[in-house]
Design a protein around this motif. Structure first.
Motif, mmCIF file in Angstrom:
data_model
loop_
_atom_site.group_PDB
_atom_site.id
_atom_site.type_symbol
_atom_site.label_atom_id
_atom_site.label_comp_id
_atom_site.label_asym_id
_atom_site.label_seq_id
_atom_site.Cartn_x
_atom_site.Cartn_y
_atom_site.Cartn_z
ATOM 1 N N ARG A 1 0.828 -1.204 0.000
ATOM 2 C CA ARG A 1 0.000 0.000 0.000
ATOM 3 C C ARG A 1 0.863 1.254 0.000
ATOM 4 O O ARG A 1 0.557 2.240 -0.698
ATOM 5 C CB ARG A 1 -0.935 -0.002 1.217
ATOM 6 C CG ARG A 1 -1.896 1.181 1.250
ATOM 7 C CD ARG A 1 -2.738 1.228 -0.004
ATOM 8 N NE ARG A 1 -3.588 2.413 -0.054
ATOM 9 C CZ ARG A 1 -4.118 2.891 -1.157
ATOM 10 N NH1 ARG A 1 -3.894 2.275 -2.323
ATOM 11 N NH2 ARG A 1 -4.876 3.956 -1.131
ATOM 12 N N LEU B 1 0.950 4.353 -2.710
ATOM 13 C CA LEU B 1 0.718 5.741 -2.296
ATOM 14 C C LEU B 1 1.862 6.669 -2.673
ATOM 15 O O LEU B 1 1.763 7.878 -2.489
ATOM 16 C CB LEU B 1 0.493 5.796 -0.783
ATOM 17 C CG LEU B 1 -0.830 5.216 -0.273
ATOM 18 C CD1 LEU B 1 -0.798 5.070 1.243
ATOM 19 C CD2 LEU B 1 -2.003 6.094 -0.691
ATOM 20 N N GLY C 1 -1.803 13.252 3.985
ATOM 21 C CA GLY C 1 -2.984 12.544 3.508
ATOM 22 C C GLY C 1 -2.675 11.096 3.166
ATOM 23 O O GLY C 1 -3.459 10.182 3.479
ATOM 24 N N ARG C 2 -1.541 10.862 2.551
ATOM 25 C CA ARG C 2 -1.143 9.500 2.197
ATOM 26 C C ARG C 2 -0.854 8.682 3.448
ATOM 27 O O ARG C 2 -1.174 7.490 3.525
ATOM 28 C CB ARG C 2 0.101 9.549 1.304
ATOM 29 C CG ARG C 2 -0.119 10.305 0.021
ATOM 30 C CD ARG C 2 1.173 10.416 -0.777
ATOM 31 N NE ARG C 2 0.985 11.242 -1.954
ATOM 32 C CZ ARG C 2 1.925 11.477 -2.853
ATOM 33 N NH1 ARG C 2 3.122 10.950 -2.694
ATOM 34 N NH2 ARG C 2 1.679 12.228 -3.906
ATOM 35 N N LYS D 1 -2.185 9.115 6.386
ATOM 36 C CA LYS D 1 -3.463 8.789 7.027
ATOM 37 C C LYS D 1 -4.108 7.587 6.356
ATOM 38 O O LYS D 1 -4.738 6.747 7.020
ATOM 39 C CB LYS D 1 -4.397 10.003 6.978
ATOM 40 C CG LYS D 1 -4.024 11.114 7.941
ATOM 41 C CD LYS D 1 -5.028 12.258 7.861
ATOM 42 C CE LYS D 1 -4.710 13.332 8.896
ATOM 43 N NZ LYS D 1 -5.667 14.466 8.819
ATOM 44 N N ASP D 2 -3.984 7.505 5.044
ATOM 45 C CA ASP D 2 -4.501 6.348 4.317
ATOM 46 C C ASP D 2 -3.829 5.073 4.809
ATOM 47 O O ASP D 2 -4.485 4.062 5.102
ATOM 48 C CB ASP D 2 -4.254 6.546 2.816
ATOM 49 C CG ASP D 2 -4.813 5.426 1.954
ATOM 50 O OD1 ASP D 2 -4.466 4.259 2.188
ATOM 51 O OD2 ASP D 2 -5.568 5.723 1.007
ATOM 52 N N GLY E 1 -4.839 4.217 8.330
ATOM 53 C CA GLY E 1 -6.189 3.660 8.357
ATOM 54 C C GLY E 1 -6.184 2.171 8.072
ATOM 55 O O GLY E 1 -6.915 1.395 8.712
ATOM 56 N N LEU E 2 -5.372 1.769 7.115
ATOM 57 C CA LEU E 2 -5.238 0.348 6.808
ATOM 58 C C LEU E 2 -4.708 -0.412 8.021
ATOM 59 O O LEU E 2 -5.220 -1.485 8.383
ATOM 60 C CB LEU E 2 -4.308 0.157 5.612
ATOM 61 C CG LEU E 2 -3.911 -1.284 5.271
ATOM 62 C CD1 LEU E 2 -5.140 -2.112 4.909
ATOM 63 C CD2 LEU E 2 -2.889 -1.294 4.131
#
Length: 381
Positions: free
Chosen positions: A23, A27, A122-123, A125-126, A129-130
């Motif tokens: 991931r 990103l 932002g990346r 946080k992505d 989140g995972l």
């Protein structure tokens, strides 16, 4: 826990880390590693030495956050693991070549592009989140927004090592790596830490124009051009004006000279690529920027946070170093600028370029109305 359960837990952890790496790559991150939160027990001692030596100059926030900065657990007691990521922002060519052209307004590589805080957070946080969904653990995201010692933690996570210039070095990215951190209460498999690989090389120390390194792996901000052009809020001290050359924001010398660097389109990420208008900015054009045009020109970049007055201060130092008398009209115009920072550096630049008659005429006009003692002192030195 039985041996079977331990093996299963390890396998699940390895699977999760592999998913995080996949991931992260999608990103736009070039590297990812994991360090135990307690991986660097040496950090308090190193921080105390730097602060006691005064190497932080006027960056009082380092002293004010000393307690929380010393360890991840001091910042958040529940943290068990730290996920460190890196984004390669390497330039296409060696920025040192730009120092030879005094007509250019030289902006540090990292500031030629969109502000990395905005891009990476932002990346991150992505990715966080995972991690939270897979583990059910708490996560906290940091991109140079909290008292986190990112570089030592990145070394513990295997992303690279701190070079003698104190910047994190990577086999793949050289000195050009933006860092982000995810603190989590999950206990994740740790990556192998990276060992220091500078050997006997001292190029980064030797090239510093102001001898800002009291010793390898130690940086004294009180002698650093990057500090004075970005963090310092007052006039540029006289002993550092000449060495600034055409550097109007930051200084890349110690980064650019490192043999580990690679210069060949290091990233295809448009948001982490240099904006040509900033990379190739002419000093004459920068001297003509008013506040609105400054904000428009440097929108969404780190330079905008500096403010137009301090940026003009730096540009006037560059003008004084240029040897180019065609800058004199712009310099004279800034003798009546609303900011004393700008007026003071305009005095210095004018006295470097103007002949005695021109300087005396401007001096008489300025001293008749100038209220600021530092600006007046620039005329009388």
């Amino acid at each position: 826990m039985t041996r079977f359960e331990e093996k299963r837990k390890c396998a699940e952890g390895d699977t999760l880390v592999a998913e995080l790496r996949t991931r992260a790559k999608a990103l736009g991150f070039s590297s990812l590693g994991i360090a135990p939160a307690n991986a660097r027990p040496d950090l308090p001692e190193k921080l105390d030495l730097a602060l006691a030596s005064g190497w932080h100059a006027e960056m009082d926030w380092m002293e004010e956050t000393r307690g929380r900065r010393k360890s991840p657990q001091a910042l958040w007691s529940d943290v068990r693991s730290v996920v460190m990521v890196g984004a390669n922002y390497g330039p296409d060519g060696n920025p040192m070549y730009r120092l030879a052209d005094p007509a250019l307004a030289n902006v540090s590589v990292y500031a030629q592009m969109r502000d990395y805080h905005d891009v990476i957070k932002g990346r991150l946080k992505d990715l966080a989140g995972l991690l939270a969904r897979r583990t059910g653990a708490e996560v906290k995201v940091f991109v140079d927004t909290a008292p986190v010692m990112e570089k030592p933690l990145a070394q513990a996570a295997g992303l690279g090592w701190q070079g003698k210039h104190t910047v994190l070095l990577s086999r793949d990215a050289g000195s050009w790596l933006f860092l982000g951190a995810i603190f989590t209460s999950a206990d994740l498999p740790a990556s192998a830490p990276e060992s220091e690989k500078c050997g006997t090389c001292t190029k980064c120390l030797d090239i510093c124009p102001t001898n800002a390194f009291p010793a390898p792996f130690r940086l004294d901000a009180r002698k650093c051009l990057a500090y004075y052009s970005v963090e310092h809020k007052g006039q540029i001290p006289r002993e550092f004006r000449g060495p600034m050359g055409n550097r109007v924001f930051g200084c890349d010398d110690c980064l650019a000279v490192c043999p580990w660097n690679k210069f060949a389109s290091a990233t295809n990420d448009a948001k982490l690529a240099a904006r040509e208008k900033i990379r190739d900015a002419r000093l004459s054009d920068m001297l003509a920027l008013d506040d609105k045009r400054f904000r428009d020109f440097f929108a969404q970049t780190p330079v905008k946070r500096l403010g137009s007055a301090r940026f003009l201060r730096n540009c006037l130092v560059a003008a004084g170093n240029s040897g180019d008398r065609t800058h004199l009209p712009a310099i004279a115009h800034h003798l009546i600028h609303e900011s004393a920072l700008v007026r003071g550096m305009a005095v210095w630049a004018l006295r470097r370029l103007a002949d005695s008659g021109e300087a005396d005429a401007e001096r008489a006009k300025s001293l008749a109305t100038e209220p600021d003692p530092e600006v007046r002192a620039e005329w009388t030195r």
